[in-house]
Design a protein around this motif. Structure first.
Motif, PDB file in Angstrom:
ATOM      1  N   SER A 193       0.867  -1.183  -0.047  1.00  0.00           N
ATOM      2  CA  SER A 193      -0.079   0.078   0.088  1.00  0.00           C
ATOM      3  C   SER A 193       0.806   1.163  -0.017  1.00  0.00           C
ATOM      4  O   SER A 193       2.034   1.048   0.002  1.00  0.00           O
ATOM      5  CB  SER A 193      -0.845   0.103   1.326  1.00  0.00           C
ATOM      6  N   SER A 194       0.118   2.180  -0.104  1.00  0.00           N
ATOM      7  CA  SER A 194       1.013   3.532   0.135  1.00  0.00           C
ATOM      8  C   SER A 194       1.784   3.721   1.446  1.00  0.00           C
ATOM      9  O   SER A 194       2.612   4.251   1.346  1.00  0.00           O
ATOM     10  CB  SER A 194      -0.163   4.753  -0.341  1.00  0.00           C
TER      11      SER A 194
ATOM     12  N   GLU B 248      -1.122  -1.811  -4.246  1.00  0.00           N
ATOM     13  CA  GLU B 248      -2.065  -0.715  -4.113  1.00  0.00           C
ATOM     14  C   GLU B 248      -1.448   0.434  -3.713  1.00  0.00           C
ATOM     15  O   GLU B 248      -1.661   0.784  -2.918  1.00  0.00           O
ATOM     16  CB  GLU B 248      -2.695  -1.404  -2.927  1.00  0.00           C
TER      17      GLU B 248
ATOM     18  N   LYS C  48      -1.247   3.474  -5.254  1.00  0.00           N
ATOM     19  CA  LYS C  48      -1.946   4.432  -5.279  1.00  0.00           C
ATOM     20  C   LYS C  48      -1.034   5.745  -5.693  1.00  0.00           C
ATOM     21  O   LYS C  48       0.274   5.383  -5.845  1.00  0.00           O
ATOM     22  CB  LYS C  48      -2.954   4.896  -4.330  1.00  0.00           C
ATOM     23  N   SER C  49      -1.405   6.880  -6.058  1.00  0.00           N
ATOM     24  CA  SER C  49      -0.740   7.875  -6.327  1.00  0.00           C
ATOM     25  C   SER C  49       0.212   8.328  -5.226  1.00  0.00           C
ATOM     26  O   SER C  49       1.601   8.915  -5.596  1.00  0.00           O
ATOM     27  CB  SER C  49      -1.400   9.272  -6.719  1.00  0.00           C
ATOM     28  N   GLU C  50      -0.230   8.339  -3.943  1.00  0.00           N
ATOM     29  CA  GLU C  50       0.828   8.673  -2.907  1.00  0.00           C
ATOM     30  C   GLU C  50       2.034   7.796  -2.797  1.00  0.00           C
ATOM     31  O   GLU C  50       3.172   8.335  -2.622  1.00  0.00           O
ATOM     32  CB  GLU C  50      -0.038   8.586  -1.456  1.00  0.00           C
TER      33      GLU C  50
ATOM     34  N   ASN D 171      -1.831  -0.246 -10.281  1.00  0.00           N
ATOM     35  CA  ASN D 171      -1.359   0.476  -8.952  1.00  0.00           C
ATOM     36  C   ASN D 171      -2.450   1.395  -8.444  1.00  0.00           C
ATOM     37  O   ASN D 171      -2.118   2.312  -7.648  1.00  0.00           O
ATOM     38  CB  ASN D 171      -0.096   0.596  -8.582  1.00  0.00           C
ATOM     39  N   GLU D 172      -3.320   1.650  -9.283  1.00  0.00           N
ATOM     40  CA  GLU D 172      -4.392   2.885  -8.922  1.00  0.00           C
ATOM     41  C   GLU D 172      -3.816   4.229  -8.977  1.00  0.00           C
ATOM     42  O   GLU D 172      -4.087   4.879  -8.116  1.00  0.00           O
ATOM     43  CB  GLU D 172      -5.227   2.579  -7.529  1.00  0.00           C
ATOM     44  N   ILE D 173      -2.854   4.382 -10.011  1.00  0.00           N
ATOM     45  CA  ILE D 173      -2.226   5.513 -10.120  1.00  0.00           C
ATOM     46  C   ILE D 173      -2.829   6.364 -10.887  1.00  0.00           C
ATOM     47  O   ILE D 173      -3.366   6.462 -11.912  1.00  0.00           O
ATOM     48  CB  ILE D 173      -0.823   5.479 -10.327  1.00  0.00           C
ATOM     49  N   THR D 174      -2.968   7.993 -10.432  1.00  0.00           N
ATOM     50  CA  THR D 174      -3.674   8.746 -11.057  1.00  0.00           C
ATOM     51  C   THR D 174      -2.633   9.969 -11.584  1.00  0.00           C
ATOM     52  O   THR D 174      -1.514   9.647 -11.398  1.00  0.00           O
ATOM     53  CB  THR D 174      -4.625   9.636 -10.433  1.00  0.00           C
TER      54      THR D 174
ATOM     55  N   THR E 150       0.492  11.743  -9.851  1.00  0.00           N
ATOM     56  CA  THR E 150       1.860  11.203  -9.744  1.00  0.00           C
ATOM     57  C   THR E 150       2.795  11.544 -10.932  1.00  0.00           C
ATOM     58  O   THR E 150       4.004  11.636 -11.039  1.00  0.00           O
ATOM     59  CB  THR E 150       1.712   9.585  -9.731  1.00  0.00           C
TER      60      THR E 150
ATOM     61  N   ASN F  63      -3.693   1.614 -14.999  1.00  0.00           N
ATOM     62  CA  ASN F  63      -3.574   2.768 -13.873  1.00  0.00           C
ATOM     63  C   ASN F  63      -4.879   3.653 -14.315  1.00  0.00           C
ATOM     64  O   ASN F  63      -5.647   3.221 -15.285  1.00  0.00           O
ATOM     65  CB  ASN F  63      -2.462   3.207 -13.649  1.00  0.00           C
TER      66      ASN F  63
END
Length: 141
Positions: free
Chosen positions: A7-8, A33, A35-37, A61-64, A67, A89
């Motif tokens: 995770s982040s 997982e 994410k952007s963070e 990785n659910e990146i928006t 990033t 993503n």
């Protein structure tokens, strides 16, 4: 480290390791997982590290687009980078275009894997992309 539910929060530990690493060539974080963070933390750590990274896999990785500024810094700071996978993503079409334009400018057109499964309808981070685009335009003039 693919498919490990990283995770982040866990990315902080990985980023701390990467900053001290000097031999890392391949980083596979597919199917986590982040994410952007978390992805931003990893990118920033790679920028700070002295490792000659060649391949980065951040598939699914659910990146928006949040990033994208960190990805651009990473791409510009690592001439050793040969392969970048960001598919599956949620990076907006504008974000993908900024990444592609940067790679093209650096003559690394073939570095980015196809983004066939990317959900580019997501607009999260679009304001960051607009600011980044203006900054990059200022650098080229």
């Amino acid at each position: 480290m693919s498919e490990n539910d990283i995770s982040s929060d866990s990315a902080t530990v990985i980023a701390a390791y990467i900053k001290q690493c000097c031999a890392l060539k391949v980083l596979n974080l597919e199917g986590n997982e982040l994410k952007s963070e978390g992805a931003t933390q990893i990118c920033n750590a790679l920028v700070e590290s002295k490792c000659p990274i060649e391949t980065i896999n951040l598939y699914n990785n659910e990146i928006t687009a949040l990033t994208v500024p960190a990805l651009i810094k990473l791409i510009r700071s690592k001439p050793s980078l040969k392969k970048l996978n960001l598919d599956a993503n949620m990076i907006s079409a504008k974000g993908v275009n900024v990444i592609k334009d940067t790679l093209k400018e650096l003559k690394k057109d073939d570095c980015l894997d196809e983004m066939e499964m990317n959900d580019d309808e997501n607009e999260e981070g679009e304001d960051d992309i607009d600011g980044l685009t203006k900054m990059l335009e200022g650098l080229s003039t």
